[in-house]
Design an enzyme around this catalytic site. Structure first.
Site, short mmCIF file in Angstrom:
data_model
loop_
_atom_site.label_atom_id
_atom_site.label_comp_id
_atom_site.label_asym_id
_atom_site.label_seq_id
_atom_site.Cartn_x
_atom_site.Cartn_y
_atom_site.Cartn_z
CB CYS A 118 151.85 38.65 5.72
SG CYS A 118 152.78 37.17 5.37
CB CYS B 119 145.65 83.42 -12.26
SG CYS B 119 144.06 82.67 -11.92
CB CYS C 157 145.97 83.35 -7.90
SG CYS C 157 144.69 84.47 -8.45
CB CYS D 212 170.22 97.26 -51.14
SG CYS D 212 169.41 96.60 -49.68
CB CYS E 112 160.42 37.60 0.32
SG CYS E 112 160.81 38.99 1.40
ZN LIG Z 1 163.16 38.19 1.65
ZN LIG Z 2 143.31 83.61 -9.98
ZN LIG Z 3 167.49 95.88 -50.63
#
Ligand SMILES: [Zn+2]
Ligand SMILES: [Zn+2]
Ligand SMILES: [Zn+2]
Ligand SMILES: [Zn+2]
Ligand SMILES: [Zn+2]
Ligand SMILES: [Zn+2]
Lengths: 576, 149
Positions: A313, A263, A273, A137, A326
C-alpha cells in the site's frame, strides 16, 4: 634434486618464447602434471600420497638458495659470453633471467645489447674517477680544483659527491636498483653495478644488493615471496595464469603460512582467485545495503524520520509524527483526493516500474545476504578458534593427568582443532563460490557436498566443546596448587573462564610439575576418555574426508567446466 | 643552513637572463620559495593571461624535483582544481641536471600543448576529448575571468 639445480637443457627447447624466463626451466602451460619430465623439476610431493586434484606442486626456497641460484646462472652466462660476472648479472636482469634469449640476442649484437642494459664491457670505457681542470659540476656548481669527478661512457660528467647523493636517494629512498640512469636529463645509460660499488657507502651497497636480489623473485612469475610478515622464504610454483580458472594453487611456506600462489591472499580453496576478487569487492562495497535502504525506506517529509515500506500500500503513516503521505510521490495523502487508491500524480507505468525495480533490488540483496551471512559466520567461528585452542590445551593437560593417556596420545585434540579450522576456511569460501553459481542440477550437487561438510564440521565442533565426562578441568588446574603456594592468589581456570585473566596470575610455569589428584583413575573415567578419543578421531576423519570430497569435486568440476557461472568473468557483473 | 651554491647560481641566472614570458622571484625571507608568473603562450587558449604559480625547492633539491603549483585558476586537463600539475619531469622523469628554468619552460610548453590522454583533471580531459572546440572556449573564458593582469 631441486628445481634450482636444473641442468642446462635449454638447448632442447627450440621455441624461445615458450621458454620460461624466470627460473630457467621450461614449462608447459597445459596444466598437466608434467613435473619430472626431464625439465629438472623434481616432484615435490614424491614422499607424500598421490596428489589430490586440488593440490599443486611447489617448492620453498631460502634466501641463500635464491642467491646461490643467481650466482650459478651468472657464472654460467659469464663463461659463455666471456665477461665479468657483474656484467653477466646486469644482462640477465635486463632479460629477466631468460638465459637463451639473452645469449641469442647478445650473439647478434653485443654492443647494442650491452648498451641497452647499461653494461660497459670495454675496460677503457668503464667509468673512472678523474680530476678535471676547470670543471664545474652542473649539479652542485662546485668547481674545486681537486674535486673528483665521474662520467659514465656517455661522457656526462658530474662530481663524485653528487653521484653519491643521487645513488643514496635512488637506493635508500626510492628502492631502485637495476634501472638507475645517468644523472643527465633524458640520458638512458644505466649506472652499472661496478660504478655503484665504487661510489656508495657500504650500507647503501648492501641495500642495493638486496634490492637486486629481490628483483630476481619479483621478475619471475613462478616465484613469489611469502607474504607473511618478515618471512624470508620464496615459493616456486609453476602455474599458468589460465590454470587459475580451474584450481586454487594453495602453497604452504616453511614458516607455516598457507597462501594462494595466484593472488597472494590466504588460502581460499575452493573459490578461484577471480571470484574471490569479485566477492571481496562486493563485500567491501556497501552499495548493496545502500541500495536496499533507498529502495525500501524513505524519509517522512515532516519529521525526517526514516520509514520502511513493508506492504504494497502506498498510503504511508509516519509512526513518529503521524504524518500521512504517498509512497510514490511523497506528497501529502490528503492531496490525493478521491483517487486515494492510486496515486495519479505519477503515471501508472512509472509507478509500477518503480515498484518492480524495488522488488528486484530487494531480491538481489536477499540472495547476497544469504551467502554473505554464512560466509561471515565461518569467518567469525574461525576467529574464535584461538579460544577453542586454549580451551583444548587445558583439556589436554587435564586428560594427561586424569588418564593413562600419554602426551602423544592426547595430541588428537589439537589435531582435531586444526582440522576444524581448516574446514571452516574451506566452508567460508564455498559460500562465496556458490554466490556466483547459476542454479542447476550441478549446483544442487555442490550444495550437497557443502551441506555434508557443514554438518560434519558442526558435529566435530560440538564434540570438542563438550565437557569430558569424569574429567574435571577445574579441579585439575586446582591440583597444581601446593601448600607452598598461596591458594588465594591462584586463579583457577575452569576452562570456560577467560584465558587472559589467567595470564595476569603468577606464571603457571613456575609451579611444580602436575601431580594428579586422581592417582588411580577409575576404570570408568578411563573408558569414557578412550571412548571420547575414538569419537573425536572418527568425526575428525569424517570431516577430512568430506573436505577432500568437496575440494576434489569442485576442482574437477572447474576443469570439466561443469559449473554454470552467473557472473561475467571479465567484469564481475552478475547476470540476471 | 647556507643556501647551496647551485641554488644561488640558478637564481642569479634567472634574474639576469629571464626566459621569455616567465618571471621567477625568490622571497627575501626564504630564498627557496619563488613567486612565478607565466604568460599564456600565443595561439593557446591561455593567451593574454598571466598565471601565478608558487615554486619551492625542497631540502633535497636538486636530488628531488622542485614543488610547483598554479595559484591562478586554469582550465587545463593536466592541472587540477588545486593547481597541481601532471608533468613527468616533476615526478619520475626528474633528473638533478634539470633546473628551475627547464621546469618552468616545460610548464609553459604544457600550456601550449595540453595532453588529455594523461589527465589530472578527469572532467576537463573528458571535455577536451569529446568536444575540443568547446573545451578551448571554456579555457579562454577562464583565462579572461581569472588570469587577467
Ligand atoms: Zn501520490
Ligand atoms: Zn588466489
Ligand atoms: Zn656535484
Ligand atoms: Zn649520461
Ligand atoms: Zn613464509
Ligand atoms: Zn513524520
Amino acid at each position: 634434486m631441486s628445481a634450482m639445480d636444473y641442468d642446462d637443457d635449454y638447448m632442447d627447447d627450440d621455441d624461445v618464447d615458450e621458454y620460461d624466463s624466470d627460473t630457467g626451466m621450461d614449462v608447459d602451460d597445459d596444466g598437466e602434471d608434467d613435473y619430472g619430465a626431464g625439465d629438472g623439476f623434481a616432484p615435490v610431493v614424491a614422499d607424500r600420497d598421490v596428489k589430490k586434484p586440488y593440490e599443486v606442486d611447489f617448492k620453498v626456497h631460502s634466501t641463500d638458495e635464491i642467491v646461490a641460484f643467481q650466482t650459478k646462472e651468472v657464472a654460467h652466462v659469464a663463461g659463455i659470453l666471456g665477461c665479468l660476472p657483474e656484467h653477466a648479472a646486469t644482462l640477465l636482469r635486463t632479460f629477466k633471467w631468460n638465459k637463451e634469449r639473452l645469449i641469442e640476442r647478445y650473439m647478434e649484437d653485443p654492443e647494442g645489447e650491452s648498451e641497452k642494459a647499461g653494461v660497459v664491457m670495454d675496460a677503457q670505457k668503464q667509468a673512472k674517477f678523474a680530476i678535471v681542470k676547470g670543471f664545474e659540476c652542473p649539479i652542485c656548481c662546485n668547481d674545486d680544483a681537486d674535486m673528483e669527478t665521474l662520467a659514465l661512457h656517455c661522457e656526462h660528467r658530474f662530481c663524485r659527491d653528487c653521484y653519491a647523493h643521487y645513488l643514496n636517494e635512488k637506493v635508500a629512498e626510492q628502492g631502485e636498483s637495476r634501472r638507475i640512469q645517468c644523472m643527465s636529463a633524458g640520458c638512458k645509460v644505466v649506472v652499472d653495478e661496478i660504478t655503484v660499488e665504487k661510489v656508495v657507502a657500504p650500507e647503501i651497497l648492501a641495500k642495493y644488493r638486496s634490492l637486486l636480489l629481490r628483483t630476481y623473485v619479483d621478475d619471475s612469475v613462478h616465484l613469489k615471496w611469502c607474504p607473511a610478515p618478515d618471512c624470508v622464504y620464496a615459493i616456486e610454483c609453476h602455474i599458468a595464469s589460465n590454470q587459475l580458472l580451474e584450481v586454487v594453487p594453495t602453497v604452504r611456506c616453511k614458516c607455516g603460512h598457507q597462501f594462494c600462489f595466484g593472488c597472494g591472499l590466504p588460502d581460499h580453496q575452493p573459490c578461484i582467485c577471480v571470484l574471490v576478487r569479485f566477492w571481496l569487492k562486493k563485500c567491501a562495497d556497501d552499495s548493496e545495503t545502500a541500495n536496499w535502504i533507498s529502495a525500501n525506506t524513505k524519509e517522512c517529509m515532516k519529521c525526517m524520520s526514516t520509514i520502511e515500506k513493508n506492504g504494497g500500500c502506498n498510503h504511508m503513516t509516519c509512526k513518529k509524527c503521524k504524518h500521512e503521505f504517498c509512497w510514490v510521490c511523497l506528497g501529502p495523502w490528503s492531496d490525493h483526493g478521491t483517487a486515494w487508491y492510486n496515486c495519479n500524480r505519477f503515471d501508472e507505468k512509472a509507478s509500477i516500474d518503480a515498484r518492480d525495480t524495488q522488488a528486484k533490488s530487494r531480491q538481489a540483496l536477499e540472495r547476497y545476504l544469504h551467502y554473505y551471512n554464512r560466509y561471515a559466520n565461518h569467518e567469525q567461528s574461525a576467529k574464535l578458534s584461538s579460544e577453542l585452542l586454549e580451551k583444548t590445551a587445558i583439556k589436554m593437560e587435564a586428560l594427561q593427568s586424569t588418564s593413562t593417556l600419554s602426551w602423544i596420545e592426547v595430541q588428537f585434540l589439537r589435531k582435531a582443532c586444526d582440522v576444524l579450522l581448516e574446514s571452516r576456511m574451506t566452508l567460508k569460501w564455498t559460500y562465496s563460490f556458490a554466490y556466483f553459481l547459476s542454479r542447476d542440477n550441478m549446483t544442487a550437487l555442490f550444495e550437497d557436498n557443502q551441506r555434508d561438510l557443514e554438518m560434519a564440521v558442526e558435529n566435530l565442533n560440538e564434540l570438542l566443546e563438550r565437557p569430558i565426562p569424569g574429567v574435571d578441568v577445574a579441579s585439575t588446574a586446582a591440583t597444581t596448587i601446593t601448600p607452598q603456594q598461596q591458594p588465594s592468589h591462584h586463579h583457577v581456570n575452569n576452562g570456560a573462564g577467560t584465558p587472559t585473566s589467567m595470564s595476569k596470575e603468577p606464571s603457571a610455569t613456575s609451579l611444580p610439575p602436575l601431580t594428579p589428584s586422581h592417582s588411580t583413575p577409575s576404570v570408568l573415567v578411563e573408558d569414557s576418555i578412550r571412548d571420547l578419543r575414538q569419537q573425536v578421531l572418527d568425526k575428525m576423519g569424517y570431516v577430512k574426508t568430506r573436505r577432500e570430497v568437496l575440494l576434489s569435486d569442485t576442482t574437477q568440476g572447474l576443469r570439466e567446466h561443469r559449473w554454470g557461472m552467473n557472473v561475467d568473468m571479465k567484469t564481475g557483473i552478475l547476470f540476471d | 643552513m647556507a643556501l647551496p651554491k647551485r641554488i644561488i647560481k640558478e637564481t642569479e641566472r634567472l634574474m639576469a637572463e629571464p626566459a621569455p614570458g616567465i618571471s621567477a622571484t625568490p622571497h627575501d625571507d626564504n630564498l627557496r620559495y619563488f613567486d612565478v608568473v607565466i604568460s599564456g603562450p600565443q595561439q593557446s587558449p591561455f593567451e593574454g593571461g598571466d598565471f601565478k604559480l608558487e615554486l619551492f625547492l625542497p631540502e633535497e633539491y636538486p636530488m628531488a624535483p622542485p614543488k610547483v603549483r598554479f595559484l591562478t585558476k586554469i582550465y587545463h586537463p593536466n592541472i587540477d582544481k588545486l593547481g597541481r600539475i601532471c608533468l613527468d619531469i616533476l615526478k619520475d622523469k626528474w633528473s638533478p641536471a634539470l633546473q628551475i628554468r627547464t621546469v618552468l619552460l616545460s610548464i609553459q610548453a604544457l600550456l601550449s600543448a595540453p595532453n588529455p590522454d594523461d589527465p589530472l583533471a578527469n572532467d576537463v580531459a573528458q571535455h577536451w576529448k569529446e568536444n575540443e572546440k568547446d573545451a578551448i572556449q571554456t579555457a579562454r573564458n577562464w583565462t579572461a575571468q581569472h588570469a587577467h593582469a
